[in-house]
Scaffold this motif. Structure first.
Motif, PDB file in Angstrom:
ATOM      1  N   MET A  87      17.814  -5.428 -18.559  1.00  0.00           N
ATOM      2  CA  MET A  87      16.871  -6.481 -18.208  1.00  0.00           C
ATOM      3  C   MET A  87      15.496  -6.075 -18.720  1.00  0.00           C
ATOM      4  SD  MET A  87      16.038  -8.245 -14.505  1.00  0.00           S
ATOM      5  CE  MET A  87      17.681  -8.928 -14.372  1.00  0.00           C
ATOM      6  N   VAL A  88      14.817  -7.017 -19.344  1.00  0.00           N
ATOM      7  CA  VAL A  88      13.526  -6.731 -19.979  1.00  0.00           C
ATOM      8  C   VAL A  88      12.446  -7.550 -19.288  1.00  0.00           C
ATOM      9  CG1 VAL A  88      12.233  -6.736 -22.137  1.00  0.00           C
ATOM     10  CG2 VAL A  88      14.709  -6.336 -22.171  1.00  0.00           C
ATOM     11  N   GLY A  89      11.382  -6.877 -18.866  1.00  0.00           N
ATOM     12  CA  GLY A  89      10.357  -7.582 -18.106  1.00  0.00           C
ATOM     13  C   GLY A  89       8.947  -7.210 -18.491  1.00  0.00           C
ATOM     14  N   SER A  90       8.024  -7.575 -17.628  1.00  0.00           N
ATOM     15  CA  SER A  90       6.606  -7.333 -17.872  1.00  0.00           C
ATOM     16  C   SER A  90       5.919  -7.058 -16.544  1.00  0.00           C
ATOM     17  CB  SER A  90       5.970  -8.544 -18.548  1.00  0.00           C
ATOM     18  OG  SER A  90       4.585  -8.334 -18.763  1.00  0.00           O
ATOM     19  N   LYS A  91       4.916  -6.193 -16.586  1.00  0.00           N
ATOM     20  CA  LYS A  91       4.244  -5.801 -15.351  1.00  0.00           C
ATOM     21  C   LYS A  91       3.085  -6.717 -14.979  1.00  0.00           C
ATOM     22  CE  LYS A  91       3.407  -1.593 -16.769  1.00  0.00           C
ATOM     23  NZ  LYS A  91       2.979  -0.174 -16.749  1.00  0.00           N
ATOM     24  N   GLN A  92       2.542  -7.424 -15.962  1.00  0.00           N
ATOM     25  CA  GLN A  92       1.324  -8.191 -15.711  1.00  0.00           C
ATOM     26  C   GLN A  92       1.630  -9.557 -15.088  1.00  0.00           C
ATOM     27  OE1 GLN A  92      -1.398  -6.552 -15.991  1.00  0.00           O
ATOM     28  NE2 GLN A  92      -0.260  -4.834 -16.875  1.00  0.00           N
ATOM     29  N   PRO A  93       0.719 -10.090 -14.281  1.00  0.00           N
ATOM     30  CA  PRO A  93       0.936 -11.416 -13.680  1.00  0.00           C
ATOM     31  C   PRO A  93       1.049 -12.499 -14.749  1.00  0.00           C
ATOM     32  CG  PRO A  93      -0.855 -10.247 -12.581  1.00  0.00           C
ATOM     33  CD  PRO A  93      -0.533  -9.461 -13.815  1.00  0.00           C
ATOM     34  N   THR A  94       2.042 -13.352 -14.594  1.00  0.00           N
ATOM     35  CA  THR A  94       2.242 -14.497 -15.486  1.00  0.00           C
ATOM     36  C   THR A  94       2.637 -15.702 -14.634  1.00  0.00           C
ATOM     37  OG1 THR A  94       4.497 -13.692 -15.878  1.00  0.00           O
ATOM     38  CG2 THR A  94       2.862 -13.198 -17.571  1.00  0.00           C
ATOM     39  N   PRO A  95       2.544 -16.918 -15.184  1.00  0.00           N
ATOM     40  CA  PRO A  95       2.807 -18.115 -14.380  1.00  0.00           C
ATOM     41  C   PRO A  95       4.222 -18.162 -13.806  1.00  0.00           C
ATOM     42  CG  PRO A  95       1.659 -18.696 -16.404  1.00  0.00           C
ATOM     43  CD  PRO A  95       2.039 -17.256 -16.535  1.00  0.00           C
ATOM     44  N   VAL A  96       4.324 -18.610 -12.564  1.00  0.00           N
ATOM     45  CA  VAL A  96       5.618 -18.875 -11.932  1.00  0.00           C
ATOM     46  C   VAL A  96       5.926 -20.346 -12.195  1.00  0.00           C
ATOM     47  CG1 VAL A  96       6.920 -18.875  -9.777  1.00  0.00           C
ATOM     48  CG2 VAL A  96       5.165 -17.129 -10.180  1.00  0.00           C
ATOM     49  N   SER A  97       6.823 -20.593 -13.139  1.00  0.00           N
ATOM     50  CA  SER A  97       7.016 -21.946 -13.666  1.00  0.00           C
ATOM     51  C   SER A  97       8.085 -22.748 -12.948  1.00  0.00           C
ATOM     52  CB  SER A  97       7.375 -21.869 -15.160  1.00  0.00           C
ATOM     53  OG  SER A  97       6.383 -21.183 -15.884  1.00  0.00           O
ATOM     54  N   LEU A  98       9.102 -22.086 -12.403  1.00  0.00           N
ATOM     55  CA  LEU A  98      10.290 -22.789 -11.927  1.00  0.00           C
ATOM     56  C   LEU A  98      10.369 -22.834 -10.406  1.00  0.00           C
ATOM     57  CD1 LEU A  98      12.927 -21.263 -14.390  1.00  0.00           C
ATOM     58  CD2 LEU A  98      11.685 -23.422 -14.614  1.00  0.00           C
ATOM     59  N   SER A  99      10.961 -23.908  -9.903  1.00  0.00           N
ATOM     60  CA  SER A  99      11.264 -23.990  -8.478  1.00  0.00           C
ATOM     61  C   SER A  99      12.415 -23.038  -8.168  1.00  0.00           C
ATOM     62  CB  SER A  99      11.662 -25.417  -8.110  1.00  0.00           C
ATOM     63  OG  SER A  99      12.909 -25.751  -8.715  1.00  0.00           O
ATOM     64  N   LEU A 100      12.681 -22.816  -6.897  1.00  0.00           N
ATOM     65  CA  LEU A 100      13.786 -21.931  -6.516  1.00  0.00           C
ATOM     66  C   LEU A 100      15.110 -22.441  -7.080  1.00  0.00           C
ATOM     67  CD1 LEU A 100      12.943 -21.186  -2.763  1.00  0.00           C
ATOM     68  CD2 LEU A 100      12.499 -19.745  -4.751  1.00  0.00           C
ATOM     69  N   GLU A 101      15.347 -23.726  -6.930  1.00  0.00           N
ATOM     70  CA  GLU A 101      16.604 -24.308  -7.404  1.00  0.00           C
ATOM     71  C   GLU A 101      16.710 -24.224  -8.917  1.00  0.00           C
ATOM     72  OE1 GLU A 101      19.134 -28.513  -7.166  1.00  0.00           O
ATOM     73  OE2 GLU A 101      17.100 -28.389  -6.347  1.00  0.00           O
ATOM     74  N   ASP A 102      15.623 -24.566  -9.609  1.00  0.00           N
ATOM     75  CA  ASP A 102      15.654 -24.531 -11.074  1.00  0.00           C
ATOM     76  C   ASP A 102      15.802 -23.108 -11.600  1.00  0.00           C
ATOM     77  OD1 ASP A 102      15.459 -27.248 -11.240  1.00  0.00           O
ATOM     78  OD2 ASP A 102      13.291 -27.283 -11.603  1.00  0.00           O
ATOM     79  N   ALA A 103      15.149 -22.146 -10.946  1.00  0.00           N
ATOM     80  CA  ALA A 103      15.261 -20.750 -11.379  1.00  0.00           C
ATOM     81  C   ALA A 103      16.702 -20.270 -11.262  1.00  0.00           C
ATOM     82  CB  ALA A 103      14.335 -19.869 -10.547  1.00  0.00           C
ATOM     83  N   ASP A 104      17.357 -20.618 -10.169  1.00  0.00           N
ATOM     84  CA  ASP A 104      18.741 -20.184  -9.966  1.00  0.00           C
ATOM     85  C   ASP A 104      19.675 -20.851 -10.973  1.00  0.00           C
ATOM     86  OD1 ASP A 104      20.285 -18.407  -8.456  1.00  0.00           O
ATOM     87  OD2 ASP A 104      21.128 -20.036  -7.266  1.00  0.00           O
ATOM     88  N   LYS A 105      19.507 -22.155 -11.177  1.00  0.00           N
ATOM     89  CA  LYS A 105      20.341 -22.863 -12.151  1.00  0.00           C
ATOM     90  C   LYS A 105      20.113 -22.325 -13.560  1.00  0.00           C
ATOM     91  CE  LYS A 105      20.815 -27.323  -9.763  1.00  0.00           C
ATOM     92  NZ  LYS A 105      20.463 -28.772  -9.813  1.00  0.00           N
ATOM     93  N   HIS A 106      18.852 -22.069 -13.870  1.00  0.00           N
ATOM     94  CA  HIS A 106      18.513 -21.574 -15.201  1.00  0.00           C
ATOM     95  C   HIS A 106      19.172 -20.224 -15.467  1.00  0.00           C
ATOM     96  CE1 HIS A 106      16.170 -20.746 -18.792  1.00  0.00           C
ATOM     97  NE2 HIS A 106      15.724 -19.631 -18.252  1.00  0.00           N
ATOM     98  N   CYS A 107      19.115 -19.323 -14.498  1.00  0.00           N
ATOM     99  CA  CYS A 107      19.700 -17.994 -14.693  1.00  0.00           C
ATOM    100  C   CYS A 107      21.221 -18.045 -14.727  1.00  0.00           C
ATOM    101  CB  CYS A 107      19.216 -17.047 -13.598  1.00  0.00           C
ATOM    102  SG  CYS A 107      17.465 -16.641 -13.745  1.00  0.00           S
TER     103      CYS A 107
END
Length: 381
Positions: free
Chosen positions: A271-291
């Motif tokens: 898993m590849v990530g980033s430490k700096q704050p970035t926008p939270v774009s997705l709702s809980l439901e959309d984030a789960d469906k997207h993943c």
């Protein structure tokens, strides 16, 4: 211990035991080892040797259940409990740190093997409820900490493998540039995973879990010395059926993906990530469906839900996804341009169809995700 200990002292005048010759090609003859004293005419070890083997099957090393069927799935708390508000900004690492803080409450099944330190990785929320397991440090030792921190990547890799193969779940967080130190060890382990899957007597074991907490795109003060995206290439070069590579786009997606990631078995996970704050774009439901899907069209960033698009912007990973926010400028300044925004989280869905359980078909990948919808697409004659 000398190389070749117990082998022939010499052969044809060349020193063998204790020299580099003992690590060369096999010797052409074996009579000096007196094989007739060790094996019967049928090739079976003699009774004296077999007498050294424990009579009770459960005491034989190859029969110990811990070595092939000890895996216990990890208890991962509900990821939605650790989210921040949609529309705010959050460090993906800090969000995951809060999730891992809940995971380390499992007293037996989870350990973090860290060469760089959880504070630097911004995963230090774990230390609110656990300890570093330093053995030589008076303050930290013998407290049952869930994190082993040692600035030696290959040592972390060895401990992670042993921990995983005996039924538990481990996590190896590190900067992108330094996971390359264990690249060959990862490759060799993936070969073991392939062969183990072909043996019906071996039951599943946990995945080997790597977590890149920084990328080449955001190094801040570290700059050039910490830029090296080679490890992801090494993982992607393994057989598609053996690996998973995740690049979630925001903190909520990270939590959803990590929740699944820690429960998967028989993979090499990255898993590849980033430490700096970035926008939270997705709702809980959309984030789960997207993943769960691995990729999706971001209709809220697209023109007319992305139908009949003129241009497609594809984001993979936190930083690139942040950059394609340029779609908002295109919608504002070039309103006649039909823009579709696509995000890919699970790189392995782009594998050749049939080589990976989660791979999309060619039709879906080409027509539905990247270019145009089925109902609009008309191939040129």
């Amino acid at each position: 211990m000398p190389k070749g200990l117990g082998g022939p002292k010499s052969f044809h005048g060349e020193l063998i035991e204790g020299s580099f010759h003992s690590h060369q090609v096999p010797l052409p003859g074996t009579k000096t080892s007196r094989p007739e004293e060790l094996f019967t005419a049928e090739g079976v070890p003699v009774a004296e040797i077999l007498g050294l083997v424990p009579q009770a099957a459960e005491k034989r090393l190859g029969q110990k259940w811990e070595s092939f069927r000890a895996y216990a799935p990890l208890a991962v708390p509900e990821w939605t409990s650790f989210c921040v508000e949609q529309g705010t900004q959050e460090s993906c690492m800090k969000a995951v740190g809060r999730l891992l803080k809940g995971v380390v409450k499992d007293p037996k099944g989870f350990h973090i093997f860290s060469p760089g330190g959880l504070v630097s990785d911004k995963l230090d929320a774990v230390l609110d409820d656990s300890w570093r397991n330093f053995q030589r440090d008076i303050e930290w030792r013998a407290r049952g900490g869930r994190e082993i921190e040692i600035l030696s990547e290959h040592t972390c890799q060895g401990m992670l493998q042993g921990y995983t193969l005996t039924g538990r779940t481990g996590l190896f967080p590190s900067y992108e540039a330094f996971l390359g130190i264990v690249q060959t060890m990862m490759v060799q382990y993936s070969k073991f995973t392939k062969m183990a899957a072909e043996n019906p007597w071996r039951e599943p074991c946990g995945s080997l879990n790597y977590f890149e907490t920084s990328t080449w795109a955001r190094q801040e003060h570290n700059c050039f010395s910490h830029q090296n995206p080679a490890f992801i290439s090494a993982v992607l070069n393994r057989k598609a059926m053996l690996v998973r590579v995740y690049l979630p786009p925001d903190a909520r997606s990270f939590l959803s993906a990590m929740s699944h990631y820690l429960r998967a078995n028989n993979y090499v996970n990255l898993m590849v990530g980033s430490k700096q704050p970035t926008p939270v774009s997705l709702s809980l439901e959309d984030a789960d469906k997207h993943c769960n899907a691995g990729a999706s069209v971001w209709k809220f960033e697209s023109v007319d839900d992305g139908v009949k698009s003129d241009v497609v912007l594809v984001g993979i990973g936190v930083e690139v996804t942040f950059e394609i926010a340029v779609a908002a400028l295109l919608r504002k300044h070039v309103p006649e341009l039909r823009v579709r925004v696509v995000n890919v989280t699970d790189l392995m869905i782009l594998s050749t169809s049939g080589t990976q359980l989660h791979a999309l078909s060619v039709e879906v990948t080409v027509h539905a995700v990247y270019f145009v919808w089925f109902e609009w697409y008309q191939p040129k004659k």
